[in-house]
Design a protein around this motif. Sequence first.
Motif, mmCIF file in Angstrom:
data_model
loop_
_atom_site.group_PDB
_atom_site.id
_atom_site.type_symbol
_atom_site.label_atom_id
_atom_site.label_comp_id
_atom_site.label_asym_id
_atom_site.label_seq_id
_atom_site.Cartn_x
_atom_site.Cartn_y
_atom_site.Cartn_z
ATOM 1 N N ALA A 258 51.555 -8.175 32.097
ATOM 2 C CA ALA A 258 50.150 -8.600 32.136
ATOM 3 C C ALA A 258 49.266 -7.513 31.540
ATOM 4 C CB ALA A 258 49.721 -8.883 33.566
ATOM 5 N N PRO A 259 48.407 -7.881 30.553
ATOM 6 C CA PRO A 259 47.475 -6.879 30.030
ATOM 7 C C PRO A 259 46.412 -6.548 31.071
ATOM 8 C CG PRO A 259 46.983 -9.032 29.118
ATOM 9 C CD PRO A 259 48.250 -9.190 29.904
ATOM 10 N N GLN A 260 45.866 -5.367 30.976
ATOM 11 C CA GLN A 260 44.802 -4.953 31.897
ATOM 12 C C GLN A 260 43.488 -4.845 31.140
ATOM 13 O OE1 GLN A 260 45.661 -1.407 34.105
ATOM 14 N NE2 GLN A 260 47.596 -2.176 34.923
ATOM 15 N N THR A 261 42.456 -5.451 31.699
ATOM 16 C CA THR A 261 41.113 -5.327 31.122
ATOM 17 C C THR A 261 40.423 -4.153 31.792
ATOM 18 O OG1 THR A 261 40.965 -7.693 30.677
ATOM 19 C CG2 THR A 261 38.900 -6.451 30.728
ATOM 20 N N LYS A 262 40.090 -3.144 31.002
ATOM 21 C CA LYS A 262 39.448 -1.939 31.519
ATOM 22 C C LYS A 262 37.938 -2.042 31.315
ATOM 23 C CE LYS A 262 43.292 0.310 32.534
ATOM 24 N NZ LYS A 262 43.626 0.748 33.908
ATOM 25 N N GLN A 263 37.196 -1.640 32.344
ATOM 26 C CA GLN A 263 35.742 -1.594 32.267
ATOM 27 C C GLN A 263 35.303 -0.197 31.849
ATOM 28 O OE1 GLN A 263 34.030 -4.411 32.653
ATOM 29 N NE2 GLN A 263 35.938 -5.504 33.122
ATOM 30 N N PRO A 264 34.083 -0.067 31.285
ATOM 31 C CA PRO A 264 33.588 1.266 30.916
ATOM 32 C C PRO A 264 33.652 2.236 32.095
ATOM 33 C CG PRO A 264 32.147 -0.428 30.036
ATOM 34 C CD PRO A 264 33.140 -1.138 30.912
ATOM 35 N N THR A 441 43.641 -15.515 22.773
ATOM 36 C CA THR A 441 44.958 -14.914 22.490
ATOM 37 C C THR A 441 45.502 -14.155 23.693
ATOM 38 O OG1 THR A 441 43.874 -12.928 21.628
ATOM 39 C CG2 THR A 441 44.412 -14.662 20.044
ATOM 40 N N HIS A 442 44.816 -14.221 24.816
ATOM 41 C CA HIS A 442 45.249 -13.514 26.025
ATOM 42 C C HIS A 442 46.582 -14.089 26.508
ATOM 43 C CE1 HIS A 442 45.158 -11.856 30.075
ATOM 44 N NE2 HIS A 442 44.161 -11.069 29.707
ATOM 45 N N PRO A 443 47.516 -13.234 26.962
ATOM 46 C CA PRO A 443 48.822 -13.748 27.425
ATOM 47 C C PRO A 443 48.715 -14.798 28.535
ATOM 48 C CG PRO A 443 48.916 -11.372 27.141
ATOM 49 C CD PRO A 443 47.480 -11.762 26.954
ATOM 50 N N ILE A 444 47.756 -14.648 29.436
ATOM 51 C CA ILE A 444 47.603 -15.650 30.491
ATOM 52 C C ILE A 444 47.170 -16.979 29.885
ATOM 53 C CG2 ILE A 444 46.201 -16.284 32.503
ATOM 54 C CD1 ILE A 444 46.315 -13.400 33.392
ATOM 55 N N ALA A 445 46.251 -16.916 28.899
ATOM 56 C CA ALA A 445 45.817 -18.133 28.221
ATOM 57 C C ALA A 445 46.989 -18.801 27.512
ATOM 58 C CB ALA A 445 44.710 -17.797 27.222
ATOM 59 N N LYS A 446 47.836 -17.991 26.879
ATOM 60 C CA LYS A 446 49.006 -18.546 26.187
ATOM 61 C C LYS A 446 49.952 -19.237 27.166
ATOM 62 C CE LYS A 446 48.954 -15.222 22.362
ATOM 63 N NZ LYS A 446 49.668 -14.108 21.693
ATOM 64 N N ALA A 447 50.080 -18.662 28.380
ATOM 65 C CA ALA A 447 50.945 -19.276 29.393
ATOM 66 C C ALA A 447 50.405 -20.639 29.815
ATOM 67 C CB ALA A 447 51.063 -18.353 30.609
#
Length: 634
Positions: A258-264, A441-447
Motif C-alpha cells: 500500500a502506498p503512503q500519502t505523506k502530508q507536509p 492510478t492509485h493501487p487501491i483504485a486499481k483494486a
Amino acid sequence: MPDPTSSNTNEELNTAKQVNPDNVGALNRDQLTPKAAAAPQGHDVAGHDHAPGEDAPDHSGHSHDPGELDFDDDNEPGHDHGPAEANPYLLPGVSLALLLVGLALDYYKVGFFAGYVRPAWYGLAFVLVGWKVVKAAVLSIPGGNVFNEFLLMSLATIGAFAIGEYPEGVAVMLFYTVGELFQDAAVNRAKRSIRALLEIQATEVTIVRAGKSLVLDPKQVQVGDVMEVKPGEKVALDGTLNGRPASFNTAALTGESAPQTKQPGEVVLAGMINLETLAQVTVTAGFQDTKLSKILAMVQDAVGRKAKTQQFITKFAKIYTPIVVGLAALLVLAPYFVVHDYIFRDWLYRALVFLVISCPCALVISIPLGYFGGIGAASKAGILFKGSNFLDVMRELDTVVMDKTGTLTKGVFAVQQVQPAAGVEAAQLLRLAGALETKSTHPIAKAVVAHVGEAVVGVPVEQVEEIAGHGLRGQVEGHDVLAGNTKLLSKFNVPYPAEVDQVADSIVVVASDGKYAGYLTVADAPKEDAAQAVRELKADGITKIVMLSGDKDSIVQRVAKELGITEAHGGLLPEDKAKYVQQYLSEGRKLAFVGDGVNDAPVVALANVGIAMGGLGSDATIETADVVIQTDHP
C-alpha cells in the motif's frame, strides 16, 4: 557498526576458514582483527588466500583468465582455490572424473593401468585438489599454527599414497576441498546480498540551492538542503515533506504494497519512491545516517555475527592432530627399544597405515553426504537449504517469527467487503465507485476497478477532481460522486455512520449527490494455506509464533486473529523488527524468521535460521536467507 559505504564493502574477502573464531565469516576489513585485516584477502591462515572473484576490484600487475586457478601467484601465495571464480568447481570436477575412471580401470584390471601409470594417474587427481592444502600446511608452520586440519589432511592423504592406497588419498582430499568451496560460497553469498541492498540506494539527488537545481552525489548533500524528487524517482536521503501532500511507495522499507500519502511536515525516508507529483523534501539526515544505510549495516553486522562460529572440524583438528601424529611417531620409534628384529621400513609402513586409518574420513565424507540427502529431499518439496547445518538448527527451533505481507498474505490488494448503505444496491455502489476510480492510478483504485470489471465499461465520467490525501470527486452518469477516505466526506459535510471509522482495513467510502452510499474495504488477503501452516507449526512443537509487520497495527491484529497467531506487532520499521528478534534471542530462544521484502533482510540474517519466500521475495532477502521456500506457500 561498519560503514556501509566503505570502499571495501564490495572487496572479495575469503573468510570461511580462519584460525581466530572472531574472523570467521567477516564481510569487510572492519570486522577482522588487525593482523587479518592486513592480509591480501583478510585470511589469518598463512598461505590460505584465495583467487579473487570476478567481482573483486582489479589488482595491479596480475589477473586470472576465466576459470583459471593461479597455483603460484606472487601476491597471494599458498592455498588458492578460487571459490568465487567463474567456475570454482572445475578442478575438483576434473579430479573426481580422474578418480572415477581410475577406480573403473582398477576394477576391470586394464592392462596399461599398472606400473608408473597408476600412481601418476591418481597423483594428478590428487594434485588438482590437494596441492594447495599441503602448501597451506607447510606455510602455516612458521606462524606457529602447526596442528591444524591442513596438516591432518596432508599427512593422512600423503600417507595413503606412501602405502599404495592411492584412491583413498584422492577421495579424502577431494571431499574436503569441495566442503571448503561450499563454506566460501556461503560468505560470498552474504556479500552478494549486501550488493543487492546497495542497488536500492539512489546514486544521485537533485538539490535546490539559491533557486538553482543541482544534481549531486547523496554523500555531498548537507542536512537542511532541499531535495526535488520527481515522480518515479527514489528518495535519496531522509527528510520532511514540504509544500503539498505526496504519495510514496514504501515497500523498500516497510515491505507493504500500500502506498503512503505523506502530508507536509511528515517524515519521508530514503528508499521510498515518489509516485505521482513533484515533491520537495528537506534533508534531515546525512547519507550514512539514513534508515536505508542502517538496514545495510545491520545486514553486514548480523551475517558476520552469525557466521563467527568456529567450525567443528577446526576445533577437532587442534586436539586430534597432535595426538595422532604423536602416536604415529611412537609407533615408529618405540619398537626400536622393545623389538629384537626391528626393521625401520616395516614400522614406518605401519605408522603410515595408522595415520591413514586415523584420518576422520567418516567425519569428512559421510556426514556431508548424509546432509546432502536431507537437502535433496527438501528440494523436491520446493524448499532450498543453503547449508547442511541449518537442518540441525531447524530441529532445535521453538520460536517462529513471520512477516505479514507476501509471507502470510498474498501481497496483492483486492476488494474484501462491499457494504452498501440502506436503500442502495451493492451493484449500484460498485458501479459508481468503480467508474470514478478508473480515473485514478492509485493501487487501491486499481483494486476497485479490477473487482468491478466489465460493469464500468462505457459509464460516462466527467469533471473528475483529485483531492490529494482525500480521494476523487466527479460526475458519474449525472450524479455528483465522492470516493475516497472518511476525510473526503467530512470535507464536503456528508454525514456517515460512526462504525465506518472503526474499520481496520483500507477503506473507500462513497457518497452520491451529498448522501452516504456505502463503503468498500480493500486489503491484502491471507494465503490459502497460511492458517494451516500456523496450526502445523504448533503441532510440531513451536511454542511461540509471532507476526511482525510494517502495516497498520489494526490490520496486523485482524490478520493475526484470523490465522490463530496470539502475538502480533504492526507499524514496524526494519530496526524495530530486529529489536523484537534480538529480544527473543536474548531470552535463549531458537528462532526462525520468515520474510520476503528487502526490509526483512537484516532480520532474516539475524535469526538462527532465516527463511525467505522465493517467488515473491526480494533478491536481497533470498540471498541473505538460509532457507528459501521456492513455492511461496508457508
